[in-house]
Design a protein around this motif. Structure first.
Motif, PDB file in Angstrom:
ATOM      1  N   LEU A 197       0.834  -1.196   0.000  1.00  0.00           N
ATOM      2  CA  LEU A 197       0.000   0.000   0.000  1.00  0.00           C
ATOM      3  C   LEU A 197       0.870   1.248   0.000  1.00  0.00           C
ATOM      4  N   GLU A 198       0.467   2.223  -0.803  1.00  0.00           N
ATOM      5  CA  GLU A 198       1.111   3.539  -0.843  1.00  0.00           C
ATOM      6  C   GLU A 198       0.048   4.577  -0.534  1.00  0.00           C
ATOM      7  N   SER A 227       4.721   4.735   2.661  1.00  0.00           N
ATOM      8  CA  SER A 227       4.796   3.448   1.984  1.00  0.00           C
ATOM      9  C   SER A 227       4.628   2.325   3.007  1.00  0.00           C
ATOM     10  N   GLY A 228       3.672   1.438   2.753  1.00  0.00           N
ATOM     11  CA  GLY A 228       3.451   0.298   3.621  1.00  0.00           C
ATOM     12  C   GLY A 228       2.250   0.462   4.529  1.00  0.00           C
ATOM     13  N   ALA A 266      -0.352   7.126  10.269  1.00  0.00           N
ATOM     14  CA  ALA A 266      -0.032   8.360   9.551  1.00  0.00           C
ATOM     15  C   ALA A 266      -0.121   9.573  10.474  1.00  0.00           C
ATOM     16  N   PRO A 267       0.672  10.612  10.206  1.00  0.00           N
ATOM     17  CA  PRO A 267       0.618  11.827  11.022  1.00  0.00           C
ATOM     18  C   PRO A 267      -0.611  12.686  10.760  1.00  0.00           C
ATOM     19  N   LEU A 315      -4.854   6.708  -1.624  1.00  0.00           N
ATOM     20  CA  LEU A 315      -4.276   5.395  -1.380  1.00  0.00           C
ATOM     21  C   LEU A 315      -4.222   4.637  -2.699  1.00  0.00           C
ATOM     22  N   TRP A 316      -3.153   3.860  -2.913  1.00  0.00           N
ATOM     23  CA  TRP A 316      -3.069   3.018  -4.095  1.00  0.00           C
ATOM     24  C   TRP A 316      -2.180   1.817  -3.798  1.00  0.00           C
ATOM     25  N   CYS A 317      -2.222   0.832  -4.688  1.00  0.00           N
ATOM     26  CA  CYS A 317      -1.442  -0.391  -4.530  1.00  0.00           C
ATOM     27  C   CYS A 317      -0.270  -0.395  -5.495  1.00  0.00           C
ATOM     28  N   GLU A 318       0.828  -0.932  -5.030  1.00  0.00           N
ATOM     29  CA  GLU A 318       1.970  -1.225  -5.888  1.00  0.00           C
ATOM     30  C   GLU A 318       2.307  -2.710  -5.750  1.00  0.00           C
ATOM     31  N   PRO A 319       2.507  -3.419  -6.847  1.00  0.00           N
ATOM     32  CA  PRO A 319       2.310  -2.945  -8.217  1.00  0.00           C
ATOM     33  C   PRO A 319       0.829  -2.748  -8.520  1.00  0.00           C
ATOM     34  N   GLN A 320       0.529  -2.001  -9.538  1.00  0.00           N
ATOM     35  CA  GLN A 320      -0.851  -1.827  -9.957  1.00  0.00           C
ATOM     36  C   GLN A 320      -1.307  -3.058 -10.734  1.00  0.00           C
ATOM     37  N   GLY A 321      -2.612  -3.205 -10.847  1.00  0.00           N
ATOM     38  CA  GLY A 321      -3.156  -4.337 -11.574  1.00  0.00           C
ATOM     39  C   GLY A 321      -3.115  -5.639 -10.813  1.00  0.00           C
TER      40      GLY A 321
END
Length: 342
Positions: free
Chosen positions: A142-143, A153-154, A161-162, A168-174
């Motif tokens: 997760l990013e 990241s993560g 988070a502060p 929010l998105w995922c790596e890798p995508q797809g």
């Protein structure tokens, strides 16, 4: 409470400590004879604690959320396998802090060649009243970006988070859904999203390719269980409207048709320890004009940490399904359980 009719097919989406409440309550109803076919679709982005260590050291999926869901569905909660799955090593050394259940799931995945098969095998050991599916057999990272522009990241960093998360998105995508996930959503009569951490549990599932679209296209009753409290970090200061707008922003509008909210007042004494951490009740301003219907029911527990009560939550969810179409107002009450007849 018995029936010869086809079971009500329930798909419950999320992760962490949230959806086990819904799963436990639904499993208990199934044990009392209500015909339910329960499928948990579980986040796989965790990178903290025992799960994170296993993920870093051995690869594969973080097993912790899968283990929690299996235990919530187990009809042998005090049986030998359940006790093993709950055991956590103490002391020092390589095993310290590890959940034995996490290690067992990792071993089963190696033996069976897939986490879907591993979790199914564990479900048989635990006599689970339902099945558990990882949302994906990949292990996405997760990013996130906060409202103040910080990039994180993560899952564990995003969860602490502060400031509230904006994106929010995922790596890798797809990232592809695991076998059985889209079919379970297509066949469901009831789709339950949450409760749980809005970004790191709920959206971590919905961002997997095809999952949000499958939920939206479903003919099921689609319910978001509204979180009771904000979360330090990722949802700090967010109202219920903000939670819904975050869903719209990430996966598009019209994901759910119903939002379940708690109707029971919570005492100041129980809220005080949360206020010391800047955590507060999720407020409800700004809901006018939303397309969802909002249904209230007494779903909170009576004492201790503020949590959804499994039995009350399950009763409210099933009550909504059986009362579909009865409520015309913006806020209504869930149908009481004494009218159940599937």
């Amino acid at each position: 409470m018995t029936s010869t009719k086809a079971p009500l097919r329930c798909a419950v989406l999320g992760g962490g400590n949230g959806i086990p409440s819904a799963l436990q309550g639904l499993a208990d109803l199934a044990g009392r004879g209500l015909p339910l076919a329960i499928t948990a679709i579980v986040a796989t982005a965790d990178d903290g604690g025992s799960s994170g260590r296993i993920r870093r050291d051995h690869g594969g999926l973080p097993p912790g959320d899968l283990r929690r869901c299996l235990l919530a569905l187990s009809q042998a909660a005090d049986g030998p396998f359940a006790r093993l799955f709950r055991h956590r090593y103490s002391g020092e050394g390589d095993l310290a802090g590890h959940s034995l259940g996490n290690l067992l799931l990792t071993a089963l995945a190696e033996q069976h060649g897939s986490y879907v098969a591993a979790v199914a095998a564990a479900g048989r050991m635990l006599q689970a009243r339902g099945r558990v599916l990882p949302v994906t057999e990949e292990a996405p990272r997760l990013e996130g970006e906060t409202i103040t522009g910080d990039r994180l990241s993560g899952e564990s960093r995003i969860g602490s988070a502060p400031a509230a998360i904006r994106r929010l998105w995922c790596e890798p995508q797809g990232v592809r859904p695991a076998d059985g996930v889209l079919q379970a959503l297509h066949e469901a009569d009831l789709v339950v999203i949450g409760p749980g951490s809005h970004f790191t549990s709920v959206l971590a599932v919905l961002l997997v390719d095809g999952v949000a679209d499958a939920v939206r296209a479903s003919h099921a009753v689609r319910i978001l269980v509204g979180n009771l409290m904000t979360q330090p970090g990722e949802t700090l200061g967010m109202s219920m409207a903000d939670h819904l707008e975050a869903l719209d922003r990430h996966v598009g509008a019209g994901l759910v048709d119903t939002v379940l909210l708690n109707s029971t007042p919570i005492s100041e004494a129980r809220l005080r320890p949360y206020a010391e951490q800047s955590v507060e009740l999720v407020t409800r301003e700004g809901l006018a004009g939303r397309r969802e219907r909002f249904i209230e029911a007494p779903v909170v527990n009576d004492d201790g940490k503020i949590r959804h009560d499994p039995a009350r939550l399950a009763e409210a969810l099933i009550g909504i399904v059986l009362g579909r179409g009865e409520h015309r107002g913006r806020v209504a009450s869930a149908r009481p359980p004494d009218t159940w007849a599937i």
